[in-house]
Design a protein around this motif. Sequence first.
Motif, PDB file in Angstrom:
ATOM      1  N   ALA A 149       0.831  -1.201   0.000  1.00 12.18           N
ATOM      2  CA  ALA A 149       0.000   0.000   0.000  1.00 12.18           C
ATOM      3  C   ALA A 149       0.864   1.248   0.000  1.00 12.18           C
ATOM      4  O   ALA A 149       1.959   1.265   0.559  1.00 12.18           O
ATOM      5  CB  ALA A 149      -0.917   0.009   1.227  1.00 12.18           C
ATOM      6  N   LYS A 170      -1.598  -1.111  -4.093  1.00  4.02           N
ATOM      7  CA  LYS A 170      -2.894  -0.512  -3.794  1.00  4.02           C
ATOM      8  C   LYS A 170      -2.655   0.909  -3.293  1.00  4.02           C
ATOM      9  O   LYS A 170      -1.885   1.113  -2.357  1.00  4.02           O
ATOM     10  CB  LYS A 170      -3.648  -1.325  -2.734  1.00  4.02           C
ATOM     11  N   TYR A 172      -4.051   4.552  -1.732  1.00  2.00           N
ATOM     12  CA  TYR A 172      -5.108   5.070  -0.871  1.00  2.00           C
ATOM     13  C   TYR A 172      -5.071   6.594  -0.835  1.00  2.00           C
ATOM     14  O   TYR A 172      -4.009   7.194  -0.649  1.00  2.00           O
ATOM     15  CB  TYR A 172      -4.941   4.522   0.544  1.00  2.00           C
ATOM     16  N   GLN A 178      -4.301   5.945   6.339  1.00  2.96           N
ATOM     17  CA  GLN A 178      -5.047   4.859   5.699  1.00  2.96           C
ATOM     18  C   GLN A 178      -4.116   3.738   5.254  1.00  2.96           C
ATOM     19  O   GLN A 178      -4.489   2.560   5.294  1.00  2.96           O
ATOM     20  CB  GLN A 178      -5.838   5.386   4.502  1.00  2.96           C
ATOM     21  N   SER A 182      -4.391  -0.120   6.545  1.00  5.97           N
ATOM     22  CA  SER A 182      -4.509  -1.249   5.619  1.00  5.97           C
ATOM     23  C   SER A 182      -3.507  -2.346   5.962  1.00  5.97           C
ATOM     24  O   SER A 182      -3.799  -3.537   5.795  1.00  5.97           O
ATOM     25  CB  SER A 182      -4.308  -0.780   4.175  1.00  5.97           C
ATOM     26  N   SER A 185      -4.727  -4.043   9.328  1.00  4.87           N
ATOM     27  CA  SER A 185      -5.914  -4.891   9.137  1.00  4.87           C
ATOM     28  C   SER A 185      -5.673  -6.032   8.155  1.00  4.87           C
ATOM     29  O   SER A 185      -6.622  -6.730   7.787  1.00  4.87           O
ATOM     30  CB  SER A 185      -7.090  -4.032   8.649  1.00  4.87           C
ATOM     31  N   ARG A 187      -5.101  -6.015   5.038  1.00  3.25           N
ATOM     32  CA  ARG A 187      -5.608  -5.876   3.666  1.00  3.25           C
ATOM     33  C   ARG A 187      -4.467  -5.902   2.668  1.00  3.25           C
ATOM     34  O   ARG A 187      -4.673  -6.187   1.489  1.00  3.25           O
ATOM     35  CB  ARG A 187      -6.413  -4.575   3.533  1.00  3.25           C
TER      36      ARG A 187
END
Length: 265
Positions: A149, A170, A172, A178, A182, A185, A187
């Motif tokens: 991320a 990814k 954000y 954020q 991520s 969590s 992700r």
Amino acid sequence: MFHLKRTLCIFLVFLVSCFSSIVNADQSTMDRISNTGEFRIAVQTQGPPVSFIDKNGKRTGLAIEMARTFADEMGVKLVIKDYDWKGLIPALISGKVDMIAADMTPTPKRHMKMLFTDPAFFSEVVVFAKKDKNITDWKSLNSSDYSIAAAQASSYATQARKKLPDAKLKEYSGATPQVVQSVLSDRVDAGVGDRAALSGFLKQNPELEIVGSLHKEPLSFAVRPDSVHLLLALNNYLRLIRYDGRHEKMLDYWWNSTNWQKDHD
């Protein structure tokens, strides 16, 4: 001969007109600041320690305090306008603000749209992950088996694409907070960001760790191409605070340590 003189006169008038337009454009931003008594900056508020709202509801951070000191010394009011990362450049180009006060890398592509000051500070782009992921080398993330991320449209994302092209990236819009969330969590497997900006998050979340350094780069403030007078004034200000020690003091407090947290978190 008459036609030659007439053509030469027209050409000279054209040059004078162009020069006058350039001079007026160069002066316009600083004139507006002087006439209105307001210096408007675009910031990404939720990005400690560069810019954020502290526990007392005050907008602060390294970039904001640098801009605040500059405004104070000009004798004008600092007006802070908040945007997400991708909204900073449009806000400047459209004339909504006079300067971007953020941790922005002065890339050649961005320089096509804006003028950058001398480096205000420097960043180190790092990869971070949860300790239980057991990632010991950032290079091992360069695989389609991993996702990473980064803040949307940031130099961190650019470095991720360059150094980890095979990983799934990814992006954000919420920037560092954020990106950190991520990773926490699960992700994504890892995140990419600035070491200084991540210091507070790592302290709050001991399950996170830095697993490697991708790149070191200068960070600058940005103004519109027509704001040459303002650009020169900003560079002069940066030189002054380096000479008198204020710059080093700001960096030691905001950038090279987490000392700011006890006062603002």
